[in-house]
Design a protein around this motif. Structure first.
Motif, PDB file in Angstrom:
ATOM      1  N   PHE A   1      23.935  41.784  35.240  1.00  0.00           N
ATOM      2  CA  PHE A   1      23.350  41.343  36.509  1.00  0.00           C
ATOM      3  C   PHE A   1      23.683  39.877  36.782  1.00  0.00           C
ATOM      4  N   PHE A   2      23.762  39.070  35.732  1.00  0.00           N
ATOM      5  CA  PHE A   2      24.136  37.663  35.905  1.00  0.00           C
ATOM      6  C   PHE A   2      25.587  37.565  36.391  1.00  0.00           C
ATOM      7  N   GLN A   3      26.451  38.377  35.832  1.00  0.00           N
ATOM      8  CA  GLN A   3      27.849  38.387  36.265  1.00  0.00           C
ATOM      9  C   GLN A   3      27.948  38.804  37.727  1.00  0.00           C
ATOM     10  N   LYS A   4      27.215  39.833  38.107  1.00  0.00           N
ATOM     11  CA  LYS A   4      27.226  40.299  39.502  1.00  0.00           C
ATOM     12  C   LYS A   4      26.668  39.231  40.436  1.00  0.00           C
ATOM     13  N   ALA A   5      25.671  38.479  39.980  1.00  0.00           N
ATOM     14  CA  ALA A   5      25.108  37.391  40.795  1.00  0.00           C
ATOM     15  C   ALA A   5      26.151  36.298  41.006  1.00  0.00           C
ATOM     16  N   ARG A   6      26.874  35.951  39.952  1.00  0.00           N
ATOM     17  CA  ARG A   6      27.945  34.950  40.080  1.00  0.00           C
ATOM     18  C   ARG A   6      29.030  35.441  41.050  1.00  0.00           C
ATOM     19  N   GLU A   7      29.393  36.699  40.920  1.00  0.00           N
ATOM     20  CA  GLU A   7      30.403  37.264  41.811  1.00  0.00           C
ATOM     21  C   GLU A   7      29.942  37.229  43.266  1.00  0.00           C
TER      22      GLU A   7
ATOM     23  N   ASN B   1      22.164  48.095  44.392  1.00  0.00           N
ATOM     24  CA  ASN B   1      21.717  49.006  43.329  1.00  0.00           C
ATOM     25  C   ASN B   1      22.664  48.997  42.140  1.00  0.00           C
ATOM     26  N   MET B   2      22.900  47.822  41.580  1.00  0.00           N
ATOM     27  CA  MET B   2      23.808  47.712  40.451  1.00  0.00           C
ATOM     28  C   MET B   2      23.256  48.442  39.231  1.00  0.00           C
ATOM     29  N   LYS B   3      24.123  49.240  38.636  1.00  0.00           N
ATOM     30  CA  LYS B   3      23.784  50.011  37.427  1.00  0.00           C
ATOM     31  C   LYS B   3      22.540  50.873  37.630  1.00  0.00           C
ATOM     32  N   GLY B   4      22.292  51.307  38.867  1.00  0.00           N
ATOM     33  CA  GLY B   4      21.148  52.174  39.153  1.00  0.00           C
ATOM     34  C   GLY B   4      19.795  51.488  39.066  1.00  0.00           C
TER      35      GLY B   4
ATOM     36  N   ASP C   1      13.273  57.725  59.221  1.00  0.00           N
ATOM     37  CA  ASP C   1      14.033  57.793  57.972  1.00  0.00           C
ATOM     38  C   ASP C   1      14.479  56.391  57.570  1.00  0.00           C
ATOM     39  N   TRP C   2      14.026  55.928  56.427  1.00  0.00           N
ATOM     40  CA  TRP C   2      14.310  54.567  55.983  1.00  0.00           C
ATOM     41  C   TRP C   2      15.802  54.304  55.818  1.00  0.00           C
ATOM     42  N   HIS C   3      16.591  55.331  55.651  1.00  0.00           N
ATOM     43  CA  HIS C   3      18.046  55.155  55.527  1.00  0.00           C
ATOM     44  C   HIS C   3      18.646  54.543  56.795  1.00  0.00           C
ATOM     45  N   SER C   4      17.935  54.651  57.914  1.00  0.00           N
ATOM     46  CA  SER C   4      18.468  54.123  59.171  1.00  0.00           C
ATOM     47  C   SER C   4      18.360  52.609  59.270  1.00  0.00           C
ATOM     48  N   TYR C   5      17.592  51.984  58.411  1.00  0.00           N
ATOM     49  CA  TYR C   5      17.470  50.521  58.470  1.00  0.00           C
ATOM     50  C   TYR C   5      17.620  49.831  57.121  1.00  0.00           C
ATOM     51  N   LEU C   6      18.132  50.534  56.138  1.00  0.00           N
ATOM     52  CA  LEU C   6      18.359  49.961  54.815  1.00  0.00           C
ATOM     53  C   LEU C   6      19.653  50.525  54.246  1.00  0.00           C
ATOM     54  N   HIS C   7      20.529  49.634  53.782  1.00  0.00           N
ATOM     55  CA  HIS C   7      21.797  50.050  53.181  1.00  0.00           C
ATOM     56  C   HIS C   7      21.683  50.003  51.658  1.00  0.00           C
ATOM     57  N   ILE C   8      21.949  51.126  51.006  1.00  0.00           N
ATOM     58  CA  ILE C   8      22.014  51.168  49.549  1.00  0.00           C
ATOM     59  C   ILE C   8      23.475  50.943  49.184  1.00  0.00           C
ATOM     60  N   VAL C   9      23.740  49.893  48.395  1.00  0.00           N
ATOM     61  CA  VAL C   9      25.108  49.557  48.020  1.00  0.00           C
ATOM     62  C   VAL C   9      25.184  49.325  46.516  1.00  0.00           C
ATOM     63  N   SER C  10      26.370  49.515  45.978  1.00  0.00           N
ATOM     64  CA  SER C  10      26.547  49.268  44.543  1.00  0.00           C
ATOM     65  C   SER C  10      27.721  48.348  44.256  1.00  0.00           C
ATOM     66  N   SER C  11      28.298  47.750  45.316  1.00  0.00           N
ATOM     67  CA  SER C  11      29.423  46.832  45.106  1.00  0.00           C
ATOM     68  C   SER C  11      29.493  45.814  46.241  1.00  0.00           C
ATOM     69  N   LEU C  12      30.177  44.707  45.960  1.00  0.00           N
ATOM     70  CA  LEU C  12      30.423  43.704  46.997  1.00  0.00           C
ATOM     71  C   LEU C  12      31.290  44.279  48.115  1.00  0.00           C
ATOM     72  N   GLU C  13      32.193  45.157  47.767  1.00  0.00           N
ATOM     73  CA  GLU C  13      33.060  45.772  48.774  1.00  0.00           C
ATOM     74  C   GLU C  13      32.235  46.554  49.796  1.00  0.00           C
ATOM     75  N   GLU C  14      31.216  47.258  49.333  1.00  0.00           N
ATOM     76  CA  GLU C  14      30.352  47.996  50.256  1.00  0.00           C
ATOM     77  C   GLU C  14      29.577  47.040  51.158  1.00  0.00           C
ATOM     78  N   ILE C  15      29.092  45.933  50.593  1.00  0.00           N
ATOM     79  CA  ILE C  15      28.376  44.942  51.403  1.00  0.00           C
ATOM     80  C   ILE C  15      29.304  44.405  52.480  1.00  0.00           C
ATOM     81  N   GLU C  16      30.508  44.013  52.074  1.00  0.00           N
ATOM     82  CA  GLU C  16      31.482  43.456  53.017  1.00  0.00           C
ATOM     83  C   GLU C  16      31.800  44.458  54.130  1.00  0.00           C
TER      84      GLU C  16
END
Length: 179
Positions: A17-23, A133-136, A157-172
């Motif tokens: 999680f620290f590595q992902k925060a730095r990234e 959602n890094m590492k679940g 449906d909460w999915h309409s206003y919240l994005h579940i992502v597991s990578s920086l690429e998805e955020i971008e």
């Protein structure tokens, strides 16, 4: 964009999680984004703010008085916004941010997350919210939100206003779609 990062200020968590925060901090700077965070000098807060600052991002710390009294103010802040308490901090962060990224965290992170999520459901803002959602890490929270929806206690449906992502690429990718 001003990206508000909600995350843990604890040290005894998964090193990944620290590595992902730095990234995340480096990615934000490389893409011209600013970081808004809670101003603490430990945990993921420290990692993301230090990486962002060292990579050239503007780092904004919205810091409750109690954190400063404890001597825990981050040295990786360009703009220091002191607040009286956590409620003030959340209000200022929500007003300043263009988007929210929720990394692993505990009770404080959940408090911040639910504050911005509830504000979205009542149309106080329409800013993107990313549950990273890094590492679940957030799987049990996602299951809880699904359960609440199944039981009919959420407005839509909460999915309409919240994005579940597991990578920086998805955020971008989702930030590009949102803008």
């Amino acid at each position: 964009m001003k990206l508000c990062i909600f995350c843990s200020a604890n040290q005894q968590i998964d090193p990944d999680f620290f590595q992902k925060a730095r990234e995340l901090g480096q990615w934000a700077a490389q893409n011209g984004h600013s970081i808004i965070f809670g101003g603490h000098d430990a945990g993921l807060m420290h990692s993301v703010s230090k990486a962002a600052k060292q990579a050239g991002a503007l780092v904004i710390g919205v810091v409750p008085r109690r954190i400063e009294e404890m001597g825990r103010l981050s040295k990786w802040i360009d703009v220091h916004i002191p607040t009286e308490d956590l409620s003030d901090r959340k209000s200022l962060m929500m007003a300043q941010a263009d988007a929210f990224i929720v990394m692993p965290g505990g009770i404080g992170t959940l408090d911040e997350f639910f504050t911005v999520l509830a504000a979205t459901t009542l149309d106080y803002h329409h800013k993107p919210i990313f549950l990273y959602n890094m590492k679940g890490f957030w799987d049990s929270l996602i299951a809880c939100l699904d359960d609440l929806h199944t039981k009919g206690v959420t407005r839509k449906d909460w999915h309409s206003y919240l994005h579940i992502v597991s990578s920086l690429e998805e955020i971008e990718e989702k930030l590009k779609i949102e803008n």
